[in-house]
Each structure stands twice: as structure tokens, then as C-alpha cells.
Write a protein that holds these residues in place. Structure first.
Motif, PDB file in Angstrom:
ATOM      1  N   PRO A 173      48.744 -30.260  33.037  1.00 56.50           N
ATOM      2  CA  PRO A 173      49.961 -30.305  33.918  1.00 56.50           C
ATOM      3  C   PRO A 173      50.259 -29.665  35.229  1.00 56.50           C
ATOM      4  CG  PRO A 173      50.470 -28.650  32.152  1.00 56.50           C
ATOM      5  CD  PRO A 173      48.963 -29.365  31.954  1.00 56.50           C
ATOM      6  N   GLY A 174      49.134 -28.927  35.758  1.00 56.74           N
ATOM      7  CA  GLY A 174      48.644 -28.547  36.941  1.00 56.74           C
ATOM      8  C   GLY A 174      47.320 -28.131  37.206  1.00 56.74           C
ATOM      9  N   ALA A 175      47.131 -26.920  37.923  1.00 53.92           N
ATOM     10  CA  ALA A 175      45.691 -26.575  37.738  1.00 53.92           C
ATOM     11  C   ALA A 175      45.167 -26.250  36.615  1.00 53.92           C
ATOM     12  CB  ALA A 175      45.807 -25.217  38.684  1.00 53.92           C
ATOM     13  N   ALA A 176      43.964 -26.331  36.312  1.00 54.27           N
ATOM     14  CA  ALA A 176      43.240 -26.190  34.988  1.00 54.27           C
ATOM     15  C   ALA A 176      41.824 -25.755  35.416  1.00 54.27           C
ATOM     16  CB  ALA A 176      43.382 -27.319  34.047  1.00 54.27           C
ATOM     17  N   ILE A 177      41.196 -24.923  34.345  1.00 58.42           N
ATOM     18  CA  ILE A 177      39.878 -24.372  34.409  1.00 58.42           C
ATOM     19  C   ILE A 177      38.897 -25.713  34.157  1.00 58.42           C
ATOM     20  CG2 ILE A 177      38.006 -23.187  33.149  1.00 58.42           C
ATOM     21  CD1 ILE A 177      39.391 -21.364  35.343  1.00 58.42           C
ATOM     22  N   ARG A 178      38.032 -25.886  34.799  1.00 56.00           N
ATOM     23  CA  ARG A 178      36.906 -26.775  34.212  1.00 56.00           C
ATOM     24  C   ARG A 178      35.829 -26.165  33.875  1.00 56.00           C
ATOM     25  NH1 ARG A 178      37.193 -32.693  37.678  1.00 56.00           N
ATOM     26  NH2 ARG A 178      39.311 -32.443  37.995  1.00 56.00           N
ATOM     27  N   ALA A 179      35.652 -25.894  32.526  1.00 59.68           N
ATOM     28  CA  ALA A 179      34.840 -25.186  31.939  1.00 59.68           C
ATOM     29  C   ALA A 179      33.460 -25.791  31.933  1.00 59.68           C
ATOM     30  CB  ALA A 179      35.190 -24.622  30.355  1.00 59.68           C
ATOM     31  N   THR A 180      32.366 -24.980  31.872  1.00 64.69           N
ATOM     32  CA  THR A 180      30.773 -25.438  31.555  1.00 64.69           C
ATOM     33  C   THR A 180      30.670 -25.516  30.178  1.00 64.69           C
ATOM     34  OG1 THR A 180      30.170 -24.355  33.495  1.00 64.69           O
ATOM     35  CG2 THR A 180      28.312 -25.386  32.198  1.00 64.69           C
ATOM     36  N   VAL A 181      31.237 -24.405  29.337  1.00 66.47           N
ATOM     37  CA  VAL A 181      31.341 -24.138  28.083  1.00 66.47           C
ATOM     38  C   VAL A 181      32.554 -23.541  27.568  1.00 66.47           C
ATOM     39  CG1 VAL A 181      30.122 -23.170  26.001  1.00 66.47           C
ATOM     40  CG2 VAL A 181      28.740 -23.951  28.031  1.00 66.47           C
ATOM     41  N   THR A 182      33.225 -24.188  26.443  1.00 68.57           N
ATOM     42  CA  THR A 182      34.156 -23.522  25.926  1.00 68.57           C
ATOM     43  C   THR A 182      33.913 -23.091  24.575  1.00 68.57           C
ATOM     44  OG1 THR A 182      35.954 -24.913  27.281  1.00 68.57           O
ATOM     45  CG2 THR A 182      36.757 -24.105  25.140  1.00 68.57           C
ATOM     46  N   VAL A 183      33.998 -21.940  24.123  1.00 67.26           N
ATOM     47  CA  VAL A 183      34.094 -21.344  22.727  1.00 67.26           C
ATOM     48  C   VAL A 183      35.201 -21.041  22.050  1.00 67.26           C
ATOM     49  CG1 VAL A 183      33.732 -19.060  23.405  1.00 67.26           C
ATOM     50  CG2 VAL A 183      33.047 -19.623  21.385  1.00 67.26           C
ATOM     51  N   SER A 184      35.643 -21.813  21.054  1.00 69.45           N
ATOM     52  CA  SER A 184      37.099 -21.982  20.537  1.00 69.45           C
ATOM     53  C   SER A 184      36.850 -21.054  19.089  1.00 69.45           C
ATOM     54  CB  SER A 184      37.488 -23.262  20.100  1.00 69.45           C
ATOM     55  OG  SER A 184      38.893 -23.136  20.204  1.00 69.45           O
ATOM     56  N   PHE A 185      37.980 -20.599  18.878  1.00 68.56           N
ATOM     57  CA  PHE A 185      37.941 -19.385  17.665  1.00 68.56           C
ATOM     58  C   PHE A 185      38.948 -19.996  16.581  1.00 68.56           C
ATOM     59  CE2 PHE A 185      37.679 -16.765  21.863  1.00 68.56           C
ATOM     60  CZ  PHE A 185      36.294 -16.743  21.769  1.00 68.56           C
ATOM     61  N   ILE A 186      38.390 -19.720  15.436  1.00 65.48           N
ATOM     62  CA  ILE A 186      39.041 -19.608  14.136  1.00 65.48           C
ATOM     63  C   ILE A 186      39.140 -21.136  13.857  1.00 65.48           C
ATOM     64  CG2 ILE A 186      41.299 -19.381  12.682  1.00 65.48           C
ATOM     65  CD1 ILE A 186      41.935 -16.729  14.201  1.00 65.48           C
ATOM     66  N   ASP A 207      33.788 -21.007  16.869  1.00 62.49           N
ATOM     67  CA  ASP A 207      33.321 -20.055  15.893  1.00 62.49           C
ATOM     68  C   ASP A 207      34.726 -19.401  15.239  1.00 62.49           C
ATOM     69  OD1 ASP A 207      32.777 -16.989  15.113  1.00 62.49           O
ATOM     70  OD2 ASP A 207      31.079 -17.408  16.243  1.00 62.49           O
ATOM     71  N   ALA A 208      34.455 -19.522  13.771  1.00 65.80           N
ATOM     72  CA  ALA A 208      35.410 -19.062  12.718  1.00 65.80           C
ATOM     73  C   ALA A 208      35.630 -17.635  12.727  1.00 65.80           C
ATOM     74  CB  ALA A 208      35.049 -19.803  11.420  1.00 65.80           C
ATOM     75  N   LEU A 209      34.778 -16.869  13.412  1.00 64.43           N
ATOM     76  CA  LEU A 209      35.040 -15.324  13.328  1.00 64.43           C
ATOM     77  C   LEU A 209      34.684 -14.786  11.949  1.00 64.43           C
ATOM     78  CD1 LEU A 209      37.986 -14.986  15.716  1.00 64.43           C
ATOM     79  CD2 LEU A 209      35.713 -15.305  16.261  1.00 64.43           C
ATOM     80  N   GLY A 210      33.997 -15.429  11.250  1.00 67.13           N
ATOM     81  CA  GLY A 210      33.356 -14.700  10.045  1.00 67.13           C
ATOM     82  C   GLY A 210      34.517 -14.790   8.899  1.00 67.13           C
ATOM     83  N   LEU A 211      35.576 -15.509   9.183  1.00 66.07           N
ATOM     84  CA  LEU A 211      36.763 -15.593   8.173  1.00 66.07           C
ATOM     85  C   LEU A 211      36.466 -16.391   6.971  1.00 66.07           C
ATOM     86  CD1 LEU A 211      39.723 -15.900  10.833  1.00 66.07           C
ATOM     87  CD2 LEU A 211      38.969 -13.995   9.269  1.00 66.07           C
ATOM     88  N   PRO A 212      36.945 -15.922   5.650  1.00 70.23           N
ATOM     89  CA  PRO A 212      36.618 -16.541   4.441  1.00 70.23           C
ATOM     90  C   PRO A 212      37.033 -17.911   4.277  1.00 70.23           C
ATOM     91  CG  PRO A 212      38.355 -14.968   4.209  1.00 70.23           C
ATOM     92  CD  PRO A 212      37.954 -14.786   5.626  1.00 70.23           C
TER      93      PRO A 212
END
Length: 493
Positions: A173-186, A207-212
Motif C-alpha cells: 500500500p505504500g513504501a516497502a522494502i525490496r529484499a534480496t533475501v527474506t527469511v520467514s519464521f515458524i 525457518d521453523a525455529l526448531g519447533l516440534p
């Protein structure tokens, strides 16, 4: 880590927050520990992608995403990197406050962002401004920081979500980061895989952060990523009659190319027989260019009906037009009750005369066609592609392939898959005509509407990626035909 099946599962922001809460409340993993694990995952990604980096700038917002950033900064400094931290505010609360204090306790300074100041010199910028918490345009100071990061030309690692991107819808909707890499969690956020998001996430990691595994057991994913598949080998005693008969209907004056591409794609996707119903003046060119297509000149419904009787599946719309001839063929084809794929002007006519399908049907609109079908606007469709695809599928009682970056396949019962392949080189005339032919051929070979749409969208996009190996600019639709045939047979193109 979750099982590989979770790599295909996509969740809403609300679902991911519930998983995060469940990890804390039911599994007994403290929120600060999750933050610490996220920071380790982020630093590992940074070192893997930029092993020569020595200076990093970490940009922290006021919430938990900023907390992740403070801990990344602390870990990076312990690893011997030179780290500078910029923050949007002078305070953080909860676990983010603990993370901010951990950075300070180690001797770290926090510099408050001022729009008139220069960014620190860095080999990598780390975006920890907003994460999943922002669904509106960033306010002026944050927007200025985002634009400054972009203008620096320095690679960006985004934590969880590129700031400014709506992780539910993919809207920007406005300004936004243009990432080279995004690491998403869980868990994977659905909005990172479609629409404008594909321009902002860069290389996307999870990365699921080692959750079972138990964390995910009672949470049904909102959507799934397509898998690379193909039809099984044919029986050794197969013949053309066992592989289906597609009738492609279209090709108004001046649009012979559209119906030829559709018919040829149906052949390359494995249909045993492909007939074409078109304007009589196109027959010579079609027969000369692709004699395997059984081309027929039709001047109206009476000439079309015997072709409908012989066909098993219809591909309706490429180059069809919207005049009297077009409408008469369209109406006759729909009233035949044959399974069909509807595209292009077939969809524009449907917008004028809506109906709910009783036969197997696949609609393949781009956002403009979807907007007309929903009596909406392109902006509204793109604001929530998931809702638009599902609404259209339920309204028409058909499977819908909403085309675009990260095409969506939606069924009337709410199922939705996202296509992870495709490239900007495919934004050229004729690509939709190919998709129509591919999906129709798969219907003809025994797939149901959902299977045909998912497999067809995947094969089409993967063929586009194969063709783009020689460059995206200048790619034309017919470049996909050779890799389409290979991929349909399970051969690496």
C-alpha cells in the motif's frame, strides 16, 4: 523443523500468530526464546548469503520484529561483525524491550532514525522494521527510511516479512522494502507468494525455529504451493481416441494466432485429437502451419454443433471477439454442457451474461477479466487476490486460475493453491491462449477440473521458466511449446 509437507503449506497472518501463541502457551517455549531462535536463523542466512560481509546495519521497529533485529545485532557483533543499529522509536516493550536491552547491555548504541541523516556504511542492511504487523502504508519517517535503504543499492535481508508488504494479501500500500533475501519464521505467510510481493521478497527462506511437529497438527493451512508433477506414462496400447478430443473455439477476424496457439498447446500437452472452430479465412494458414490441427470454418451455431458432438472438452475464448458471431458460438458452446476452459473474450462475454456452471469448468482470468466478472476494479482484485479468486470460484461454481505473478488456483469449496513458478518474460501476448489449451488437454485426458487447473498452471509456468533461461525479454508464447512437451512427460527441459 516441520516435515517437508509444511514447506508447501501457506498460512494467514492470524494463523501464524496463533501458532506463535500456541508455541508459547502450550509448548512452553518463551517468547524471548523464539526471538533468539529467529535471530540465529537470520544471522545464519546472512552469513550464508554474504560470507564476505563485515559491516551490517540493522533497522529496528517498535515491535517484535524490531526485537528480532536487536538480537541479530547482538549476535552479529559477538561473531565479530561491525554493527550499527537504527531505530524508529526510543523505546520497545515486552520481549522486544528485553532484546533492545540485551543489545545495550553488550555495549551497543541505538541511533534514532532522522530522515535528514545518511545511512551508515554497510555491506548488508537488515530490515526489522515491521514484520507481519503492518497492513497500511508506512508513515512518513519509516517510508523515508525504506526509500533510503532502497536507494543505497546495498543488499537487504528482511526478517520474516519485507516491511511495508501485507503478509496476508501480497499488497504493497505504500513504501516497502525490496529484499534480496527474506527469511520467514515458524510458518510460510501466504501473501509472500503472490501479486506485488514477488517483487519484494527476493529469495524466500523458511525457518521453523526448531519447533516440534505437534505445533501444526490441528491447524489446517489456508493454501498450498503447487508441486512439480506430470501425468503418469500412457498405457502401451493407448491410441488417439483414448487421449481425449479438444475443440478450440475462437479466432475472430485478425486473431487466428490466438486459436492456433491454444490448439497447438493442447496437442503438446497430450490431447489425442484437437479440432479448431474458427473463421473460414484462417483455414489455409492453420493447415499450413500445423496440419495436426483439424481446422473447420464455422459461420454460426449450426456449423458448430456437429463439432461439439464429436468433442469431449472445449477450449473457448482465445481470439473469440465479442461480436454477433462470437456471442452465438459462445452461447452454443456453453449450452452444450461439455466440460470447458473459458478464457479471454469467453470471460468477457460471461461478465455480460453471468452463469453458474453445472459441467466441469475452469476459468482463467487475468486481474482485469476477474474485475469485470466480479463487477469490481483491478485495484480491488489485486488488493486481495485470495479473496477475489475464491469469490469468483464460488460465484461461478468453477475452478478459477487467477493469473499474474504467483497465479492462484481456487475451487468452489475454498481450496486454493499458489503457483510458485513463472517470470516477467511471460507477460506477453499469447501466453493465456497456451494455458487454455494446456488445461483443456488435461481435462480431455481424464483430470478433473481442479487437477487440470493445478497441473496445467504449473506446467505452463515451469515451461516459461525453462524458456526464460535464454533471457526473459523477447520471450514469445511459442517458445514454451518444446519445454511444455518435455515437462509433461516428466523430462527435465
Amino acid at each position: 523443523m516441520p516435515t517437508p509437507s509444511h514447506r508447501r503449506e501457506l498460512y494467514t497472518v492470524a494463523q501464524v500468530r496463533a501458532l506463535d501463541r500456541r508455541a508459547i502457551d502450550e509448548l512452553g517455549v518463551p517468547g524471548f526464546e523464539l526471538m533468539r531462535r529467529a535471530a540465529w536463523a537470520a544471522l545464519s542466512s546472512l552469513r550464508r548469503h554474504w560470507p564476505q560481509a563485515r559491516r551490517i546495519a540493522v533497522h529496528c521497529g517498535p515491535g517484535n520484529n524490531g526485537g528480532d533485529g536487536f538480537l541479530v545485532a547482538a549476535l552479529a557483533r559477538e561473531a565479530g561483525l561491525q554493527v550499527e543499529v537504527l531505530a524508529l522509536g526510543d523505546a520497545s516493550t515486552g520481549d522486544a524491550g528485553l532484546a533492545r536491552q540485551a543489545w545495550r547491555d553488550g555495549g551497543g548504541a541505538v541511533r534514532l532514525w532522522q530522515p535528514d541523516e545518511a545511512l551508515p556504511e554497510a555491506d548488508v542492511h537488515v530490515d526489522a522494521l515491521y514484520g507481519t504487523g503492518l497492513r497500511r502504508a508506512p508513515e512518513a519517517p519509516a517510508a523515508a527510511l525504506i526509500e533510503a535503504i532502497h536507494a543505497s543499492g546495498v543488499p537487504v535481508l528482511a526478517l520474516d516479512v519485507p516491511s511495508g508488504l501485507d503478509a496476508d494479501t501480497g499488497q504493497v500500500p505504500g513504501a516497502a522494502i525490496r529484499a534480496t533475501v527474506t527469511v520467514s519464521f515458524i510458518a510460510a505467510k501466504r501473501g509472500l507468494h503472490t501479486g506485488h510481493a514477488v517483487e519484494h521478497v527476493g529469495a524466500l527462506e523458511l525457518d521453523a525455529l526448531g519447533l516440534p511437529e505437534t505445533l501444526w497438527q490441528d491447524t489446517a493451512a489456508d493454501a498450498h504451493l503447487l508441486q512439480a508433477t506430470h501425468l503418469p506414462p500412457r498405457a502401451r496400447d493407448a491410441h488417439k481416441g483414448t487421449n481425449g478430443h479438444v475443440l478450440a473455439i475462437g479466432g475472430e477476424h485478425g486473431m487466428a494466432g490466438a486459436i492456433r496457439l491454444c490448439g497447438e498447446a493442447a496437442l503438446r500437452a497430450g490431447a489425442g485429437l484437437v479440432s479448431v472452430a474458427t473463421r473460414v479465412e484462417h483455414l489455409l494458414a492453420l493447415n499450413a502451419a500445423r496440419p495436426e490441427l483439424m481446422a473447420h470454418g464455422v459461420d454460426g451455431p449450426q456449423a458448430l454443433e456437429p463439432l461439439l458432438d464429436r468433442a469431449g472438452v472445449l477450449a473457448l475464448g482465445p481470439g473469440l471477439g465479442q461480436g454477433a458471431w462470437s456471442h452465438a458460438l459462445w452461447l452454443t458452446a456453453l449450452d452444450s454442457g461439455k466440460p470447458l476452459v473459458l478464457d479471454a473474450d469467453g470471460l468477457n462475454l460471461l461478465a455480460r451474461e453471468p452463469r453458474r456452471f453445472t459441467q466441469a469448468a475452469v476459468l482463467t482470468p487475468h486481474p482485469g477479466e476477474a474485475a469485470r466478472l466480479l463487477d469490481s476494479t483491478v485495484a480491488e482484485v489485486e488488493a486481495d487476490r485470495f479473496a477475489a479468486a475464491r469469490t469468483l470460484a464460488a460465484r461461478c461454481r468453477a475452478v478459477v486460475v487467477l493469473k499474474g505473478a504467483g497465479s492462484l488456483i481456487a475451487a468452489p469449496d475454498g481450496r486454493l493453491d499458489v503457483c510458485p513458478w513463472g517470470n516477467p518474460g511471460m507477460a506477453t501476448g499469447g501466453m493465456g491462449d497456451l494455458l487454455t489449451g494446456v488445461v483443456a488437454a488435461l481435462l480431455a485426458q481424464g483430470c478433473d477440473a481442479w487437477q487440470a487447473a493445478c497441473l496445467g498452471a504449473g506446467l505452463h509456468a515451469r515451461a516459461g521458466d525453462c524458456a526464460a533461461r535464454r533471457g526473459e525479454r523477447g520471450l514469445v508464447a511459442s517458445d514454451l511449446l518444446a519445454p511444455l512437451r518435455a515437462l509433461g512427460n516428466g523430462i527435465d527441459a
